[in-house]
Design an enzyme around this catalytic site. Structure first.
Site, PDB file in Angstrom:
ATOM      1  N   ARG A 136     -17.890  -7.300   3.002  1.00  0.00           N
ATOM      2  CA  ARG A 136     -17.028  -6.951   4.131  1.00  0.00           C
ATOM      3  C   ARG A 136     -15.661  -7.631   4.003  1.00  0.00           C
ATOM      4  NH1 ARG A 136     -17.384  -9.202   8.943  1.00  0.00           N
ATOM      5  NH2 ARG A 136     -19.617  -9.548   8.820  1.00  0.00           N
TER       6      ARG A 136
ATOM      7  N   TYR B 283      -0.549  13.912  14.798  1.00  0.00           N
ATOM      8  CA  TYR B 283      -1.948  14.212  14.507  1.00  0.00           C
ATOM      9  C   TYR B 283      -2.770  14.081  15.795  1.00  0.00           C
ATOM     10  CZ  TYR B 283      -6.697  13.652  12.895  1.00  0.00           C
ATOM     11  OH  TYR B 283      -8.045  13.785  12.744  1.00  0.00           O
TER      12      TYR B 283
ATOM     13  N   ASP C 172       2.938   7.400   9.486  1.00  0.00           N
ATOM     14  CA  ASP C 172       1.805   8.149   8.936  1.00  0.00           C
ATOM     15  C   ASP C 172       2.361   9.028   7.819  1.00  0.00           C
ATOM     16  OD1 ASP C 172      -0.183   9.995   8.341  1.00  0.00           O
ATOM     17  OD2 ASP C 172      -0.884  10.164  10.414  1.00  0.00           O
TER      18      ASP C 172
ATOM     19  N   LYS D   7      -7.179  13.088   2.695  1.00  0.00           N
ATOM     20  CA  LYS D   7      -6.375  14.287   2.429  1.00  0.00           C
ATOM     21  C   LYS D   7      -5.869  14.279   0.986  1.00  0.00           C
ATOM     22  CE  LYS D   7      -7.401  14.725   6.739  1.00  0.00           C
ATOM     23  NZ  LYS D   7      -6.506  14.385   7.836  1.00  0.00           N
TER      24      LYS D   7
HETATM   25  C1  LIG Z   1      -6.574  13.626   9.009  1.00  0.00           C
HETATM   26  C2  LIG Z   1      -5.390  12.897   9.506  1.00  0.00           C
HETATM   27  C3  LIG Z   1      -5.523  11.667  10.156  1.00  0.00           C
HETATM   28  C4  LIG Z   1      -6.892  11.051  10.448  1.00  0.00           C
HETATM   29  O1  LIG Z   1      -7.525  10.660   9.258  1.00  0.00           O
HETATM   30  P1  LIG Z   1      -9.141  10.614   9.061  1.00  0.00           P
HETATM   31  O2  LIG Z   1      -9.270  10.243   7.634  1.00  0.00           O
HETATM   32  O3  LIG Z   1      -9.674  11.974   9.414  1.00  0.00           O
HETATM   33  O4  LIG Z   1      -9.643   9.568   9.990  1.00  0.00           O
HETATM   34  C5  LIG Z   1      -4.376  11.018  10.565  1.00  0.00           C
HETATM   35  N1  LIG Z   1      -3.154  11.556  10.352  1.00  0.00           N
HETATM   36  C6  LIG Z   1      -2.979  12.735   9.726  1.00  0.00           C
HETATM   37  C7  LIG Z   1      -1.617  13.267   9.510  1.00  0.00           C
HETATM   38  C8  LIG Z   1      -4.101  13.443   9.276  1.00  0.00           C
HETATM   39  O5  LIG Z   1      -3.937  14.625   8.676  1.00  0.00           O
END
Ligand SMILES: *Cc1c(COP(=O)(O)O)cnc(C)c1O
Length: 385
Positions: A50, A102, A175, A200
């Site tokens: 962890r 998001y 982000d 992604k």
């Molecule tokens: C999918 C996504 C998230 C969240 O990520 P997870 O891996 O599903 O928790 C946050 N920001 C954007 C732009 C995303 O496409």
């Protein structure tokens, strides 16, 4: 490994191999615990999984280098990474975030973060004046940005907004899931933190849920609290997922380049389609954020676009129903193209127009993708007539 181009860093996973065997691929270490030396020390640097896992090292090194950051941390999901940043603040702190963002994070901010005591203000971050008006010098601790933002691909000016936020004493987190560090490097533009849903593009094969944060300065107080949160709350990635993520990262540049090319091709073609009211893509000169995107993004405008289908929600759903090659599914950034009726997944209160289909453009042949979408649009017109 400094001075190498992103393509080389990626293909070599920042030089990771297996010193113990000579394997050219980094090993996967599933152990939850590690041996102490006879004198009770942990000389090899690992004690419990962890805290730290050696399987994280290549992906964290690649991400820190690509984002021009000091340090990166992997998390169990993008949401775990994003929420760790907000939880590193204190109840009573004021944060500013985009109205177009998001959906999952918007929901968490308005429900959980607000209940925990953060004061959350959502503004139109494409307008610097709106951000300036929202920032409260000395009280605002964080400006959160997402650009291009889901699902309209609105573009915000990271450099200009970072100046405004810093002048008010706030940190800036971006982000960077959609552009990836190949197209935009927020830390070089003045941001303090970068967040990724590594689920992604970074992993890119729709088979790992993962997240990451990268910091410009490892000695930032907020960063040390983020580290503590990952450790204490245990928002850690499994070693197998970390290993797969490293494997996916090796081809990031090839996949992003292919997706960008396909998305541009699709956007240019679909904007003249009689069944489509509007195409939302920062690469089109008609997009509100195009000029800024052309300056802020290098090498492409990303693989994400949205179409507003003529004929309203019914026509949009009928189009989605008639695709064969495109997959009707949420998420983005995989090698296979996905299409999604965004209002359906976001539910009541969604700001997504009811006729919007979000397209995550993969690496298939662009003409195959266009042909499938055009036949789905034609079938939808017939079905709705
Ligand atoms: C999918 C996504 C998230 C969240 O990520 P997870 O891996 O599903 O928790 C946050 N920001 C954007 C732009 C995303 O496409």
């Amino acid at each position: 490994m400094t001075g190498l181009k992103p393509e080389t860093l990626l293909a070599h996973a920042a030089g990771a191999d297996d010193p113990a065997t000579g394997g050219v691929i980094p090993p996967l270490q599933p152990s939850t615990t590690f041996l102490r030396d006879p004198d009770n020390a942990y000389r090899r640097g690992f004690d419990y999984a962890r805290d730290r896992n050696p399987t994280y090292a290549p992906a964290e090194a690649v991400l820190a280098a690509l984002e021009s950051g000091a340090e990166a941390l992997l998390f169990s999901s993008g949401m775990a990474a994003a929420t760790a940043v907000f939880q590193a603040l204190r109840p009573g702190d004021h944060v500013v975030a985009p109205r177009v963002i998001y959906w999952g994070l918007r929901k968490w901010l308005l429900e959980t973060a607000t209940a925990w005591g953060l004061e959350v203000e959502l503004v139109d971050t494409t307008e610097p004046e709106a951000v300036r008006a929202a920032l409260r010098p000395g009280r605002t601790r964080l400006l959160w940005l997402e650009t291009p933002a889901n699902p309209t691909w609105a573009v915000s000016d990271i450099a200009a907004l970072a100046d405004l936020a810093h002048a008010a004493g706030a940190l800036v987190a971006v982000d960077n899931t959609v552009p990836t560090p190949l197209l935009t490097r927020p830390l070089e533009l003045g941001a303090d933190l970068v967040m990724h849903s590594a689920t992604k593009y970074l992993n890119g094969h729709s088979d790992v849920v993962a997240g990451a944060l990268v910091t410009r300065r490892a000695d930032e107080e907020l960063w040390s609290r983020v580290r503590t949160i990952r450790h204490d709350q245990g928002a850690i990635l499994g070693p197998f997922e970390a290993w797969l993520l490293t494997r996916g990262l090796r081809t990031l540049h090839l996949r992003v380049r292919a997706s960008c090319g396909n998305a541009m091709h699709l956007a240019a073609r679909l904007q003249h389609h009689p069944g489509i009211e509007r195409v939302l893509y920062p690469g089109l000169p008609t997009h509100k954020g195009h000029t800024l995107a052309a300056r802020q993004m290098q090498g492409g405008f990303g693989g994400m676009l949205s179409i507003l289908v003529r004929g309203g929600e019914r026509a949009a759903l009928a189009t989605a129903a008639n695709v064969r090659l495109w997959k009707r599914a949420t998420s983005l950034g995989g090698v296979e193209s996905l299409l999604e009726h965004r209002a359906s997944i976001e539910g009541p209160g969604s700001p997504a127009p009811p006729n919007l289909l979000r397209l995550s453009v993969g690496v298939e042949d662009a003409d195959d993708l266009i042909a499938d979408l055009e036949s789905a649009l034609a079938a939808a017109v017939k079905g709705c007539a």
